[in-house]
Design an enzyme around this catalytic site. Structure first.
Site, PDB file in Angstrom:
ATOM      1  N   ALA A 178      47.636  33.529  -9.619  1.00 11.43           N
ATOM      2  CA  ALA A 178      48.318  34.478  -8.733  1.00 11.43           C
ATOM      3  C   ALA A 178      47.454  35.693  -8.456  1.00 11.43           C
ATOM      4  CB  ALA A 178      49.656  34.898  -9.351  1.00 11.43           C
ATOM      5  N   ASP A 179      46.791  36.211  -9.484  1.00 12.95           N
ATOM      6  CA  ASP A 179      45.907  37.356  -9.294  1.00 12.95           C
ATOM      7  C   ASP A 179      44.776  37.031  -8.324  1.00 12.95           C
ATOM      8  OD1 ASP A 179      46.230  39.933 -11.055  1.00 12.95           O
ATOM      9  OD2 ASP A 179      46.923  38.288 -12.305  1.00 12.95           O
ATOM     10  N   SER A 180      44.204  35.851  -8.464  1.00  8.43           N
ATOM     11  CA  SER A 180      43.072  35.489  -7.616  1.00  8.43           C
ATOM     12  C   SER A 180      43.500  35.339  -6.159  1.00  8.43           C
ATOM     13  CB  SER A 180      42.433  34.191  -8.115  1.00  8.43           C
ATOM     14  OG  SER A 180      41.892  34.363  -9.411  1.00  8.43           O
ATOM     15  N   CYS A 228      45.967  36.823  -4.777  1.00  8.21           N
ATOM     16  CA  CYS A 228      46.239  38.185  -4.316  1.00  8.21           C
ATOM     17  C   CYS A 228      44.949  38.929  -4.001  1.00  8.21           C
ATOM     18  CB  CYS A 228      47.064  38.934  -5.351  1.00  8.21           C
ATOM     19  SG  CYS A 228      47.461  40.638  -4.891  1.00  8.21           S
ATOM     20  N   GLY A 229      43.950  38.822  -4.871  1.00  6.74           N
ATOM     21  CA  GLY A 229      42.692  39.518  -4.649  1.00  6.74           C
ATOM     22  C   GLY A 229      41.999  39.073  -3.376  1.00  6.74           C
TER      23      GLY A 229
END
Length: 402
Positions: free
Chosen positions: A173-175, A177-178
């Site tokens: 999810a972080d990736s 989003c980034g």
């Protein structure tokens, strides 16, 4: 393994200055992408705690390996924003983009929120990354990728049908989003080119992965259907699964295209099913998944991985081996196209990293240096802002910098 060129390669974002005041993964990845394409990135860390990314993942002789990649092309400085917001405001006057992921209201409490920053730099693009957004009932909650992976529907749909919801073993999810945030920043910069005004981007970790999971909310709203876990099978087509080969390896196949499905069943010795009326659509094939998986799985189980891949490739069918990290490092296509590249590093000699996410013919960008130790560029950056040695030492004495 080939390596990238470390001359001062041109990047599409040369001349752009980015402040990375974020921690963990989504924000730093956004800044890494911008830095890879030529932007000057100034990484701001707390003088005592630093970015928690320094402690994420494996280390070699105490040197964090993930940090070397996520903070490449970034000058690193320390600054306690809660103590010396005035210094941060000066830095912000020199920037084009600010990336931050503090909880909503934190920068405002320190007197360095968007309103204050736009008063001194109206062209600044401010990327605000949070777990759940700047507004709404969950905005004050702590937000991490794991929570987004759970709430987005990803975990619900991942795993065996009779098993528990399954979370990814990496920062999915972080990736997502980034990467999304880097796109949002470029849209805002294009808007600035036409209007002269910066703006605030409110992006959260949950929404991008919700989009990646697909149209489940639309399906529920229109049809009342809640999709369930099906392991590696698909409800949209078949055969689609992972299958074990005779030598114990695994391969994955996809038959999203009708012609590919026909080639697969012909290859495994069952061309007769192609004439069945249900075989003419992905949905029809999915309703006969047990039969098709049996045909394909039995054929694959009698052959080695190399034999299976060679036969599928010759037949024009879609297949890939299930890789681990060693397979990726040794794969000839990955090596020749430099998806992974060896990067010079002052601590490790060389370190293998993911290359830039895309190739640009005129402005290729590049990896100029790997992630640096905390505070490596503090004195230099402050000097560029006009601080004298005495003033820098005074900041260090009051522990506003390291």
């Amino acid at each position: 393994m080939s390596s990238v060129s470390f001359r001062e390669t041109s990047g599409a974002l040369e001349g752009l200055r980015v402040i990375d005041a974020a921690t963990i993964l989504a924000g730093p990845l956004c800044a890494q992408i911008l830095g890879d394409h030529g932007a000057e990135v100034v990484k701001v860390e707390h003088p005592e705690r630093g970015d928690s990314m320094r402690g994420h993942g494996k280390s070699k002789d105490g040197i964090p390996l993930w940090w070397k990649e996520i903070s490449r092309n970034k000058r690193t400085i320390t600054l306690d924003l809660s103590r010396r917001g005035d210094v941060f405001r000066e830095l912000a006057t020199t920037a084009d983009v600010l990336i931050e992921n503090f909880r909503p209201g934190t920068l405002e409490k320190w007197g360095i929120g968007p309103e204050e920053l736009h008063e001194i730099n109206p062209r600044l693009v401010i990327v605000r990354i949070t777990g759940f957004g700047q507004t709404g009932p969950y905005s004050r909650r702590a937000g991490f990728g794991t929570l987004a992976e759970a709430m987005s529907g990803f975990a619900h749909l991942t795993g065996a049908a009779d098993g528990p919801p399954t979370l990814p073993a990496f920062g999915l999810a972080d990736s997502i989003c980034g990467i999304s945030a880097s796109s949002a920043a470029m849209m805002a910069l294009w808007h600035r080119e036409r209007t002269g005004r910066g703006q605030v981007i409110d992006i959260n970790i949950l929404e991008p992965i919700m989009t990646a999971v697909g149209p489940a909310p639309t399906v529920y709203e229109q049809l009342g259907i809640i999709e369930q876990r099906h392991g590696n099978r698909s409800t949209n087509n078949a055969p689609r699964n992972t299958y074990q080969t005779a030598d114990g390896d695994w391969v994955a196949i996809s038959t999203s295209a009708q012609k590919i499905a026909e080639r697969v069943l012909t290859l495994v010795g069952h061309p007769e099913v192609i004439d069945e009326p249900w075989f003419a659509s992905g949905d029809g094939r999915a309703r006969h998944v047990d039969l098709l998986d049996d045909y394909v799985g039995s054929w694959i189980a009698q052959r080695s991985r190399d034999e299976v891949i060679e036969a599928f490739t010759e037949a024009g069918a879609a297949i890939a081996a299930v890789y681990d990290a060693r397979d990726l490092v040794e794969d000839p296509h990955v090596r020749e196209t430099q998806m992974l590249t060896e990067v010079p590093d002052e601590d490790l000699g060389t370190v293998l990293q993911h290359n830039l996410l895309w190739r640009m013919s005129e402005t290729p960008g590049g990896i100029r240096f790997t992630g640096r130790e905390i505070g490596h560029d503090t004195d230099a950056v402050l000097a560029e802002l006009g601080y004298s040695n005495d003033e820098i030492n005074a900041l260090r004495e009051e522990r506003a910098i390291r």
